[in-house]
Write a protein that holds these residues in place. Sequence first.
Motif, PDB file in Angstrom:
ATOM      1  N   GLY A  27     -12.617   6.496   7.898  1.00 46.10           N
ATOM      2  CA  GLY A  27     -11.990   5.342   8.538  1.00 46.10           C
ATOM      3  C   GLY A  27     -10.906   5.366   9.207  1.00 46.10           C
ATOM      4  O   GLY A  27     -10.471   6.529   9.457  1.00 46.10           O
ATOM      5  N   ASP A  28     -10.236   4.420  10.033  1.00 47.35           N
ATOM      6  CA  ASP A  28      -9.280   4.329  10.845  1.00 47.35           C
ATOM      7  C   ASP A  28      -8.056   4.183  10.014  1.00 47.35           C
ATOM      8  O   ASP A  28      -6.932   4.234  10.927  1.00 47.35           O
ATOM      9  N   PHE A  29      -8.107   3.479   8.885  1.00 45.84           N
ATOM     10  CA  PHE A  29      -6.913   3.189   8.334  1.00 45.84           C
ATOM     11  C   PHE A  29      -5.516   4.234   8.400  1.00 45.84           C
ATOM     12  O   PHE A  29      -4.550   3.680   8.615  1.00 45.84           O
ATOM     13  N   ASN A  30      -5.819   5.362   7.897  1.00 39.40           N
ATOM     14  CA  ASN A  30      -4.720   6.220   7.858  1.00 39.40           C
ATOM     15  C   ASN A  30      -4.112   6.493   9.068  1.00 39.40           C
ATOM     16  O   ASN A  30      -2.842   6.590   9.360  1.00 39.40           O
ATOM     17  N   TYR A  31      -5.097   6.736  10.174  1.00 39.51           N
ATOM     18  CA  TYR A  31      -4.460   7.034  11.548  1.00 39.51           C
ATOM     19  C   TYR A  31      -3.754   5.761  12.072  1.00 39.51           C
ATOM     20  O   TYR A  31      -2.670   6.033  12.841  1.00 39.51           O
ATOM     21  N   ASP A  32      -4.370   4.377  11.821  1.00 40.06           N
ATOM     22  CA  ASP A  32      -3.599   3.564  12.212  1.00 40.06           C
ATOM     23  C   ASP A  32      -2.306   3.078  11.716  1.00 40.06           C
ATOM     24  O   ASP A  32      -1.482   2.481  12.487  1.00 40.06           O
ATOM     25  N   PHE A  33      -1.818   3.542  10.526  1.00 41.64           N
ATOM     26  CA  PHE A  33      -0.739   3.361   9.742  1.00 41.64           C
ATOM     27  C   PHE A  33       0.064   4.468   9.666  1.00 41.64           C
ATOM     28  O   PHE A  33       0.944   4.651   8.533  1.00 41.64           O
ATOM     29  N   GLU A  63      -1.100  15.089   6.834  1.00 39.99           N
ATOM     30  CA  GLU A  63      -1.039  13.923   6.059  1.00 39.99           C
ATOM     31  C   GLU A  63       0.504  13.560   5.888  1.00 39.99           C
ATOM     32  O   GLU A  63       1.435  14.529   5.577  1.00 39.99           O
ATOM     33  N   HIS A  64       0.858  12.119   5.616  1.00 39.11           N
ATOM     34  CA  HIS A  64       2.066  11.848   5.309  1.00 39.11           C
ATOM     35  C   HIS A  64       2.020  10.627   4.391  1.00 39.11           C
ATOM     36  O   HIS A  64       1.242  10.121   4.455  1.00 39.11           O
ATOM     37  N   HIS A  65       3.205  10.805   3.788  1.00 45.10           N
ATOM     38  CA  HIS A  65       3.662   9.597   2.775  1.00 45.10           C
ATOM     39  C   HIS A  65       4.204   8.388   3.263  1.00 45.10           C
ATOM     40  O   HIS A  65       4.881   8.332   4.329  1.00 45.10           O
ATOM     41  N   GLY A  66       4.064   7.161   2.745  1.00 43.99           N
ATOM     42  CA  GLY A  66       4.686   6.302   3.322  1.00 43.99           C
ATOM     43  C   GLY A  66       4.226   4.745   2.628  1.00 43.99           C
ATOM     44  O   GLY A  66       3.508   4.724   1.606  1.00 43.99           O
ATOM     45  N   ILE A  67       4.704   3.857   3.015  1.00 51.03           N
ATOM     46  CA  ILE A  67       4.296   2.469   2.168  1.00 51.03           C
ATOM     47  C   ILE A  67       4.194   1.276   3.380  1.00 51.03           C
ATOM     48  O   ILE A  67       4.892   1.236   4.535  1.00 51.03           O
ATOM     49  N   SER A  68       3.318   0.507   3.414  1.00 52.04           N
ATOM     50  CA  SER A  68       2.877  -0.321   4.262  1.00 52.04           C
ATOM     51  C   SER A  68       2.713  -1.677   3.635  1.00 52.04           C
ATOM     52  O   SER A  68       2.102  -1.708   2.242  1.00 52.04           O
ATOM     53  N   VAL A 120       0.756  -1.099   0.159  1.00 49.46           N
ATOM     54  CA  VAL A 120      -0.096   0.106  -0.067  1.00 49.46           C
ATOM     55  C   VAL A 120       0.925   1.261   0.022  1.00 49.46           C
ATOM     56  O   VAL A 120       1.631   1.506   0.877  1.00 49.46           O
ATOM     57  N   TYR A 121       0.693   2.192  -1.073  1.00 52.03           N
ATOM     58  CA  TYR A 121       1.248   3.481  -0.901  1.00 52.03           C
ATOM     59  C   TYR A 121       0.382   4.525  -0.256  1.00 52.03           C
ATOM     60  O   TYR A 121      -0.790   4.649  -0.766  1.00 52.03           O
ATOM     61  N   HIS A 122       0.780   4.967   0.757  1.00 60.16           N
ATOM     62  CA  HIS A 122       0.074   6.071   1.433  1.00 60.16           C
ATOM     63  C   HIS A 122       0.177   7.475   0.489  1.00 60.16           C
ATOM     64  O   HIS A 122       1.311   8.123   0.841  1.00 60.16           O
ATOM     65  N   PHE A 123      -0.753   7.763   0.153  1.00 61.56           N
ATOM     66  CA  PHE A 123      -0.869   8.908  -0.685  1.00 61.56           C
ATOM     67  C   PHE A 123      -1.205  10.228  -0.096  1.00 61.56           C
ATOM     68  O   PHE A 123      -2.556  10.278   0.392  1.00 61.56           O
ATOM     69  N   MET A 124      -0.586  11.165   0.043  1.00 62.81           N
ATOM     70  CA  MET A 124      -1.233  12.603   0.631  1.00 62.81           C
ATOM     71  C   MET A 124      -1.985  13.283  -0.241  1.00 62.81           C
ATOM     72  O   MET A 124      -1.514  13.981  -1.101  1.00 62.81           O
ATOM     73  N   TYR A 125      -3.073  13.349   0.491  1.00 62.55           N
ATOM     74  CA  TYR A 125      -4.187  14.080  -0.096  1.00 62.55           C
ATOM     75  C   TYR A 125      -5.323  14.226   0.872  1.00 62.55           C
ATOM     76  O   TYR A 125      -6.169  13.504   1.129  1.00 62.55           O
ATOM     77  N   ASP A 126      -5.107  15.408   1.569  1.00 62.03           N
ATOM     78  CA  ASP A 126      -6.124  15.772   2.677  1.00 62.03           C
ATOM     79  C   ASP A 126      -7.751  16.112   2.017  1.00 62.03           C
ATOM     80  O   ASP A 126      -7.488  16.604   0.925  1.00 62.03           O
ATOM     81  N   PRO A 127      -8.518  15.591   2.775  1.00 61.68           N
ATOM     82  CA  PRO A 127      -9.827  15.975   2.084  1.00 61.68           C
ATOM     83  C   PRO A 127     -10.048  17.544   1.918  1.00 61.68           C
ATOM     84  O   PRO A 127     -11.027  17.822   1.105  1.00 61.68           O
ATOM     85  N   ASP A 174       2.878 -12.902  -7.341  1.00 61.67           N
ATOM     86  CA  ASP A 174       1.903 -12.877  -6.303  1.00 61.67           C
ATOM     87  C   ASP A 174       1.510 -11.694  -5.344  1.00 61.67           C
ATOM     88  O   ASP A 174       1.432 -11.685  -4.247  1.00 61.67           O
ATOM     89  N   THR A 175       1.863 -10.308  -5.994  1.00 65.45           N
ATOM     90  CA  THR A 175       1.908  -9.350  -4.941  1.00 65.45           C
ATOM     91  C   THR A 175       1.123  -8.346  -5.837  1.00 65.45           C
ATOM     92  O   THR A 175       1.275  -8.081  -7.170  1.00 65.45           O
ATOM     93  N   SER A 176       0.060  -7.500  -5.138  1.00 68.11           N
ATOM     94  CA  SER A 176      -0.617  -6.409  -5.462  1.00 68.11           C
ATOM     95  C   SER A 176      -0.249  -5.150  -4.983  1.00 68.11           C
ATOM     96  O   SER A 176       0.258  -5.208  -3.887  1.00 68.11           O
ATOM     97  N   LEU A 177      -0.354  -3.886  -5.613  1.00 65.11           N
ATOM     98  CA  LEU A 177      -0.153  -2.805  -5.155  1.00 65.11           C
ATOM     99  C   LEU A 177      -1.319  -2.089  -5.084  1.00 65.11           C
ATOM    100  O   LEU A 177      -2.166  -1.816  -6.100  1.00 65.11           O
ATOM    101  N   ALA A 178      -1.668  -0.929  -4.086  1.00 63.96           N
ATOM    102  CA  ALA A 178      -2.795  -0.132  -4.071  1.00 63.96           C
ATOM    103  C   ALA A 178      -2.270   1.137  -3.443  1.00 63.96           C
ATOM    104  O   ALA A 178      -1.564   1.172  -2.672  1.00 63.96           O
ATOM    105  N   VAL A 179      -2.944   2.104  -3.962  1.00 67.35           N
ATOM    106  CA  VAL A 179      -2.646   3.505  -3.615  1.00 67.35           C
ATOM    107  C   VAL A 179      -3.930   4.222  -2.764  1.00 67.35           C
ATOM    108  O   VAL A 179      -4.952   3.892  -3.354  1.00 67.35           O
TER     109      VAL A 179
END
Length: 227
Positions: free
Chosen positions: A143-149, A182-187, A77-84, A110-115
């Motif tokens: 949701g909680d995803f951005n905050y959790d990661f 907002e921050h960028h990153g990879i999980s 997962v690429y954490h893409f910086m885009y504040d609402p 056997d690997t997927s990538l999502a933004v």
Amino acid sequence: MLETPKALPKTVSRSEWLAARKALLDQEKQLTRERDALNEARRRLPMVKLDKDYVFDGPDAKASLLDLFDGRRQLIVYHFMYDPDWEKACSGCTGFVDDLPVLKGLHERDTSLAVIARAPQAKLKAYAQAKGWDIPLYSSFGGDFNYDFQATTDEKVAPSEYNYRPRAEHIANNEPWFADGEHHGISVFLREGDEIFHTYSTYARGVEPVVPVLHYLDLTPLGRQGA
């Protein structure tokens, strides 16, 4: 950020250049060996089973984190910086998506990538269309995803930590841009049946290994030129 060198390399004879190049090659080989060892250590990291069901707004329908695997065993997962509230996304994250390699090589292994970004899907869809992207962007809005990661930090929502450092440490280090927002990153996640495990996350300059343009520029005398 790496600055552009203030002076060009000195001009020497071919034999002097060759001697200097061979000396640098020894350093490059050592770095390669160290990188191989680091990659092996990364693969041996323990993992954490997720106990939360994350759901995202996709371009066409809702999607769970499990859906984003698309049947494959691994998900990046690429954490893409885009504040609402932003009119447009982070320019650096935009460049990352612009330079994304063909995903076929990942899929064959056997690997997927999502933004994923926190902006609402309507904004993401319009932005992707304006950029001519065919890769789907997923919204974690509400949701909680951005905050959790650690992709969004807001003390009003959850204890703020980015790049494994608490908000107070970023403030003390005169890095307020890492403290809130907002921050960028990879999980990275691994799937065993329907169970999902978090194996790795990296942020800030830790994302550089997957940004091809930076590595091309690192080969040049002028370097990254502020990139």
